[in-house]
Scaffold this motif. Structure first.
Motif, mmCIF file in Angstrom:
data_model
loop_
_atom_site.group_PDB
_atom_site.id
_atom_site.type_symbol
_atom_site.label_atom_id
_atom_site.label_comp_id
_atom_site.label_asym_id
_atom_site.label_seq_id
_atom_site.Cartn_x
_atom_site.Cartn_y
_atom_site.Cartn_z
ATOM 1 N N PHE A 238 -20.036 10.171 0.978
ATOM 2 C CA PHE A 238 -18.866 10.782 0.330
ATOM 3 C C PHE A 238 -17.562 10.407 1.041
ATOM 4 O O PHE A 238 -16.592 9.985 0.409
ATOM 5 C CB PHE A 238 -19.023 12.304 0.315
ATOM 6 N N GLY A 239 -17.531 10.557 2.366
ATOM 7 C CA GLY A 239 -16.307 10.256 3.107
ATOM 8 C C GLY A 239 -15.911 8.804 2.987
ATOM 9 O O GLY A 239 -14.713 8.476 2.907
ATOM 10 N N LEU A 240 -16.885 7.904 2.980
ATOM 11 C CA LEU A 240 -16.603 6.477 2.830
ATOM 12 C C LEU A 240 -15.931 6.198 1.487
ATOM 13 O O LEU A 240 -14.902 5.522 1.420
ATOM 14 C CB LEU A 240 -17.909 5.686 2.936
ATOM 15 N N ARG A 241 -16.497 6.747 0.423
ATOM 16 C CA ARG A 241 -15.944 6.504 -0.916
ATOM 17 C C ARG A 241 -14.559 7.127 -1.056
ATOM 18 O O ARG A 241 -13.645 6.521 -1.619
ATOM 19 C CB ARG A 241 -16.877 7.098 -1.977
ATOM 20 N N TYR A 242 -14.414 8.325 -0.543
ATOM 21 C CA TYR A 242 -13.127 9.021 -0.619
ATOM 22 C C TYR A 242 -12.057 8.250 0.147
ATOM 23 O O TYR A 242 -10.922 8.075 -0.322
ATOM 24 C CB TYR A 242 -13.311 10.434 -0.056
ATOM 25 N N GLY A 243 -12.409 7.750 1.318
ATOM 26 C CA GLY A 243 -11.446 7.019 2.129
ATOM 27 C C GLY A 243 -11.042 5.683 1.540
ATOM 28 O O GLY A 243 -9.889 5.264 1.676
ATOM 29 N N GLN A 244 -11.961 5.010 0.863
ATOM 30 C CA GLN A 244 -11.642 3.697 0.306
ATOM 31 C C GLN A 244 -10.591 3.785 -0.798
ATOM 32 O O GLN A 244 -9.811 2.854 -0.989
ATOM 33 C CB GLN A 244 -12.914 3.025 -0.226
ATOM 34 N N GLN A 245 -10.548 4.896 -1.511
ATOM 35 C CA GLN A 245 -9.569 5.027 -2.594
ATOM 36 C C GLN A 245 -8.305 5.779 -2.146
ATOM 37 O O GLN A 245 -7.384 5.973 -2.915
ATOM 38 C CB GLN A 245 -10.201 5.744 -3.796
ATOM 39 N N PHE A 246 -8.247 6.176 -0.869
ATOM 40 C CA PHE A 246 -7.162 7.006 -0.343
ATOM 41 C C PHE A 246 -5.984 6.110 0.036
ATOM 42 O O PHE A 246 -6.014 5.399 1.034
ATOM 43 C CB PHE A 246 -7.664 7.772 0.879
ATOM 44 N N GLN A 247 -4.933 6.154 -0.750
ATOM 45 C CA GLN A 247 -3.771 5.299 -0.525
ATOM 46 C C GLN A 247 -2.813 5.920 0.495
ATOM 47 O O GLN A 247 -2.772 7.138 0.664
ATOM 48 C CB GLN A 247 -3.056 5.034 -1.841
ATOM 49 N N PRO A 248 -2.024 5.093 1.212
ATOM 50 C CA PRO A 248 -1.149 5.605 2.276
ATOM 51 C C PRO A 248 -0.221 6.733 1.834
ATOM 52 O O PRO A 248 0.041 7.658 2.614
ATOM 53 C CB PRO A 248 -0.359 4.369 2.709
ATOM 54 N N GLU A 249 0.293 6.677 0.603
ATOM 55 C CA GLU A 249 1.201 7.731 0.139
ATOM 56 C C GLU A 249 0.523 9.093 0.109
ATOM 57 O O GLU A 249 1.171 10.122 0.313
ATOM 58 C CB GLU A 249 1.714 7.404 -1.272
ATOM 59 N N GLN A 250 -0.772 9.105 -0.157
ATOM 60 C CA GLN A 250 -1.511 10.361 -0.222
ATOM 61 C C GLN A 250 -1.599 11.054 1.127
ATOM 62 O O GLN A 250 -1.816 12.267 1.198
ATOM 63 C CB GLN A 250 -2.941 10.123 -0.747
ATOM 64 N N LEU A 251 -1.409 10.296 2.198
ATOM 65 C CA LEU A 251 -1.573 10.836 3.539
ATOM 66 C C LEU A 251 -0.355 11.644 3.990
ATOM 67 O O LEU A 251 -0.319 12.142 5.108
ATOM 68 C CB LEU A 251 -1.858 9.697 4.522
ATOM 69 N N GLY A 252 0.614 11.786 3.129
ATOM 70 C CA GLY A 252 1.772 12.606 3.455
ATOM 71 C C GLY A 252 2.710 11.923 4.426
ATOM 72 O O GLY A 252 2.908 10.702 4.382
ATOM 73 N N LEU A 253 3.278 12.682 5.335
ATOM 74 C CA LEU A 253 4.320 12.173 6.224
ATOM 75 C C LEU A 253 3.850 10.995 7.070
ATOM 76 O O LEU A 253 4.565 10.002 7.197
ATOM 77 C CB LEU A 253 4.810 13.304 7.132
ATOM 78 N N ILE A 254 2.649 11.058 7.643
ATOM 79 C CA ILE A 254 2.193 9.984 8.513
ATOM 80 C C ILE A 254 1.984 8.687 7.727
ATOM 81 O O ILE A 254 2.301 7.592 8.204
ATOM 82 C CB ILE A 254 0.905 10.384 9.274
ATOM 83 N N GLY A 255 1.498 8.792 6.492
ATOM 84 C CA GLY A 255 1.345 7.611 5.662
ATOM 85 C C GLY A 255 2.675 7.027 5.247
ATOM 86 O O GLY A 255 2.876 5.804 5.255
ATOM 87 N N GLN A 256 3.626 7.878 4.907
ATOM 88 C CA GLN A 256 4.962 7.423 4.518
ATOM 89 C C GLN A 256 5.693 6.784 5.690
ATOM 90 O O GLN A 256 6.466 5.836 5.517
ATOM 91 C CB GLN A 256 5.753 8.595 3.960
ATOM 92 N N ILE A 257 5.456 7.296 6.894
ATOM 93 C CA ILE A 257 6.060 6.696 8.091
ATOM 94 C C ILE A 257 5.570 5.267 8.273
ATOM 95 O O ILE A 257 6.355 4.345 8.543
ATOM 96 C CB ILE A 257 5.718 7.549 9.330
ATOM 97 N N ALA A 258 4.264 5.059 8.129
ATOM 98 C CA ALA A 258 3.714 3.711 8.270
ATOM 99 C C ALA A 258 4.311 2.767 7.228
ATOM 100 O O ALA A 258 4.666 1.621 7.537
ATOM 101 C CB ALA A 258 2.189 3.751 8.149
ATOM 102 N N LEU A 259 4.464 3.246 6.002
ATOM 103 C CA LEU A 259 4.996 2.405 4.933
ATOM 104 C C LEU A 259 6.469 2.079 5.148
ATOM 105 O O LEU A 259 6.944 1.017 4.713
ATOM 106 C CB LEU A 259 4.813 3.101 3.579
ATOM 107 N N ALA A 260 7.230 2.972 5.801
ATOM 108 C CA ALA A 260 8.661 2.767 6.004
ATOM 109 C C ALA A 260 8.973 1.937 7.242
ATOM 110 O O ALA A 260 10.130 1.564 7.470
ATOM 111 C CB ALA A 260 9.378 4.114 6.095
ATOM 112 N N ALA A 261 7.969 1.626 8.053
ATOM 113 C CA ALA A 261 8.183 0.844 9.265
ATOM 114 C C ALA A 261 8.669 -0.563 8.914
ATOM 115 O O ALA A 261 8.365 -1.090 7.842
ATOM 116 C CB ALA A 261 6.893 0.773 10.076
ATOM 117 N N PRO A 262 9.431 -1.209 9.817
ATOM 118 C CA PRO A 262 9.996 -2.525 9.497
ATOM 119 C C PRO A 262 8.960 -3.640 9.358
ATOM 120 O O PRO A 262 9.150 -4.573 8.564
ATOM 121 C CB PRO A 262 10.945 -2.794 10.673
#
Length: 346
Positions: free
Chosen positions: A76-100
């Motif tokens: 279950f965790g493997l399948r859930y994680g594979q479809q989990f996009q960075p935006e879904q991770l909230g602030l920490i995911g958005q921080i990674a996406l906004a990095a230079p």
């Protein structure tokens, strides 16, 4: 003597609810009952649906394990994680996406993840040209955490894929838990060799250009998001001395008996200081190792696909006979007998 880790309510070991984004719908999609899973884990829907609210980390990991059981999907965790996009991770995911650039994104992800998920160790390392994005839970109370580990590495991989393309794959994946029954699915999901029974969870890879620009780079947004995460999280959490010690012991069992000097050094303590603090807690180091081995043995013996020799090695025994003697001491029966007894109850 049996040692009990701290039974506090979990104060000081939170994860932001963004880590569970979409989990209720995913449980239903997998054929499970999300309300039942959340209730048994001690979580409520209102909290889990607000990405900025803290959830007890133990309850969160328990939810993932219960979801696997309720859906009948051991991965279950493997399948859930594979479809989990960075935006879904909230602030920490958005921080990674906004990095230079990608290197900065991974440094921010590793450096700030313990604020998103407290009492967690993350690191972004380089050795001989091989990069490693590493993750482990430090809390010795949380024994069952396989689903969380597979979910988290899937999240991490999708941050890299956002920059490098959907076909990107690491060179190797490490998991601290034993090899699952359906292990081939992990190799297919990450498109890489997978090693189990490691000291930590990790993605290992090489990058031709760590300065490759992140598609959503925005420095001003990065600064704002970082400040918001630090404000929301407050700190990286706190553990009792015994819980921290159990976490360090567990990470070393796969390499053999965890010698007290190495564990003390990892905690930044002299050996005599560690022993004094343990005495103040009413237990000894040997008792703590013994109790942790016993609790992990109870868990691993329930995984029928695991050979007994593998379980012995995971618990730090060099020989199966030593593990057998330990089982007789703990449970009054050899591991083969324990499995037959368990089968008779099913």
């Amino acid at each position: 003597m049996r040692i009990s880790a701290s039974t506090s309510s979990g104060q000081g070991r939170h994860v932001l609810a963004a880590a569970a984004s979409g989990v209720r719908a995913f449980i239903r999609c997998e054929g499970g009952n999300d309300s039942t899973v959340l209730s048994r884990a001690g979580l409520d829907g209102a909290s889990i649906d607000n990405p900025l609210l803290p959830l007890d980390l133990g309850a969160y990991c328990r939810m993932m394990e219960l979801a696997a059981a309720d859906t009948g999907d051991d991965n279950f965790g493997l399948r859930y994680g594979q479809q989990f996009q960075p935006e879904q991770l909230g602030l920490i995911g958005q921080i990674a996406l906004a990095a230079p650039n990608l290197g900065s994104a991974l440094e921010h992800l590793a450096g700030l993840f313990p604020f998103h998920q407290q009492v967690t160790e993350t690191a972004f390392r380089e050795q001989n040209g091989v990069l490693s994005l590493e993750y482990r839970i430090l809390d010795g109370r949380i024994l069952q955490r396989r689903q969380d580990a597979e979910l988290t590495l899937g999240m991490f991989a999708n941050v890299l894929r956002r920059c490098l393309g959907a076909d990107w794959a690491p060179d190797e994946v490490w998991f601290e838990h034993p090899r699952p029954g359906q292990w081939r699915e992990h190799r297919e999901a990450f498109r890489a060799p997978v090693r189990y029974g490691q000291s930590r969870n990790a993605l290992r890879f090489r990058l031709r250009d760590p300065l490759q620009a992140m598609p959503g780079r925005d420095l001003s947004t990065l600064v704002q998001l970082r400040q918001q995460l630090l404000q929301v999280a407050g700190d990286t959490g706190q553990l009792s001395f015994v819980d921290s010690l159990c976490g360090e012991i567990r990470s070393r069992l796969v390499s053999g008996y965890p010698h007290i000097e190495a564990v003390a050094a990892a905690l930044g303590l002299a050996r005599w200081t560690l022993q004094r603090r343990l005495a103040e807690s009413g237990c000894s180091y040997a008792e703590l190792v013994e109790d942790l081995r016993r609790r992990l043995a109870t868990q691993y013996l329930g995984e029928r696909h695991l050979p007994l020799s593998d379980i012995a090695a995971l618990l730090g025994y060099s020989e199966l006979s030593a593990f057998t003697r330990a089982c007789v001491r703990w449970f009054g029966a050899a591991p083969t007998q324990l499995r037959r007894q368990r089968d008779g109850l099913l």
